[in-house]
Enzyme design. Sequence first.
Site, PDB file in Angstrom:
ATOM      1  N   ALA A   1       0.882  -1.131   0.173  1.00 56.85           N
ATOM      2  CA  ALA A   1      -0.054   0.098  -0.109  1.00 56.85           C
ATOM      3  C   ALA A   1       0.791   1.169   0.116  1.00 56.85           C
ATOM      4  O   ALA A   1       2.332   1.067   0.094  1.00 56.85           O
ATOM      5  CB  ALA A   1      -0.944   0.000   1.376  1.00 56.85           C
ATOM      6  N   LYS A   2       0.285   2.421  -0.379  1.00 60.30           N
ATOM      7  CA  LYS A   2       1.117   3.556  -0.186  1.00 60.30           C
ATOM      8  C   LYS A   2      -0.010   4.750   0.069  1.00 60.30           C
ATOM      9  O   LYS A   2      -1.220   4.606  -0.275  1.00 60.30           O
ATOM     10  CB  LYS A   2       1.786   3.890  -1.239  1.00 60.30           C
ATOM     11  CG  LYS A   2       3.059   4.757  -0.928  1.00 60.30           C
ATOM     12  CD  LYS A   2       4.360   3.990  -0.358  1.00 60.30           C
ATOM     13  CE  LYS A   2       5.524   5.009  -0.236  1.00 60.30           C
ATOM     14  NZ  LYS A   2       6.432   4.077   0.327  1.00 60.30           N
ATOM     15  N   GLY A   3       0.431   5.878   0.673  1.00 60.14           N
ATOM     16  CA  GLY A   3      -0.416   6.856   0.809  1.00 60.14           C
ATOM     17  C   GLY A   3       0.298   8.188   0.612  1.00 60.14           C
ATOM     18  O   GLY A   3       1.701   8.191   0.625  1.00 60.14           O
TER      19      GLY A   3
END
Length: 421
Positions: free
Chosen positions: A109-111
């Site tokens: 994931a990444k934000g």
Amino acid sequence: MAIKEPEVLNPFTQAVTQFDTAAQRLDLPQALRAILRLPKRELTVNFPVRMDNGRVEMFTGYRVQHNINRGPAKGGIRFDANVSLDEVRALAMWMTWKCAVVDIPFGGAKGGVIVDPRKLSRTELERMTRRYATEIAGVIGPESDIPAPDVNTNPQIMAWIMDTYSMHHGYSIPAVVTGKPLSVGGSEGRMEATGRGVFFVAREACHVRGIPLEGARVIVQGFGNVGSVAARLMHDAGCRVVGLADVYGAIYSEHGIDINTALRYSQEHGSLKDLPGTVAMDSKTILEQPCEILIPAATEGQLTGRNAGRIQARLIVEAANGPTTTEADAIFRKRGIAVIPDILANAGGVTVSYFEWVQDLQHFFWSEAEINARLERIMVRSFNAVREKCEDQPNCDFRLAAYLLAVSRVAEATAVRGIYP
Ligand code: NAD
């Protein structure tokens, strides 16, 4: 040579191209290719923050989960003016492969939030972080998706995210983020873990390529959490760090830069600019100076079709995510310059994040020596697995080998779980 690359590179296009190359070589069935090419879940949030002067400003943020078939999603949060959905998608996909290449039970994931945090006061930064954490609270959690620091985020910001999430639940949930301060369930060794992991793989790669560490000239672009630690450990191992760069410019000294002096200077002045005894350069030109080991540790798209022909290093160790475009990769392959890919080289951070998460869930904490020893074992084991894969395969480089290993692990988990319903 024709330069096909556009001015603005799309990191997601690059990430998908890298995946496609591996999928082709693995002869992955169509269904698996279709599933793994796309992120599983993408959240875009637009949210208001009251600034110190009373005005309300709108911010846009993202959280993208690429794949969760091997475990909860895992990946950092970036605060940067250049954040885009495609950048976050690419970074999320790279996280999936990274966790798989070091074989830890996480997905990717990444934000990110589109913001230049240097323009916010501390109180504005805290309000912005807490509101963003609230906006993404529905998709993050210790069993579902665990954020961590990335560009322009740090342990304090992780503590605010942990506190915000815990406030919503009425009790402390430290395992919701990693990279926290030690006082709230952080792990020994996490701050240094990515740079330390970079050092371990650089050392192993030098050994394989016959480059003695003692006296090897090193250039590091990016002097933040990752680059500064990698530079210090290379220096401590006897290398001569001849070039360093940060967002304000680069410094060069053919006699070698004393890293401890550079660290102190950078802390005092906020940049490396004008460090006594060094020559000023711009942060692209520094990449082209003579050296044995080049460590891009800043941001994506730094080594491209435009400059790959002028790079003089024998070994490139990708501390940053996505610093090399696919066109540059092809040029390096042709020129015999080995590239240790990001998904392997910078996996030390997520590895110690995994240790932190395990410690938080067990409420049982390990010593720094134990953390560093476990990290070294995982990095060396993963490097050797990638090297062996590379030697087994015809026409293979370290990146393709790392992808073959990672993609096959994720594909296997995806296939064995089947298609729901
Ligand atoms: P950071 O914000 O601590 O440091 C970034 C550094 O890069 C700063 O010194 C900044 O001045 C410099 N920089 C930015 N743009 C630049 C440019 N155009 N030219 C030269 N220097 C530039 O960030 P970080 O956590 O050290 O992350 C660096 C890279 O490592 C990113 O690609 C990130 O995704 C990757 N990474 C970080 C971690 C981690 O644990 N922090 C883990 C894996 C990968």
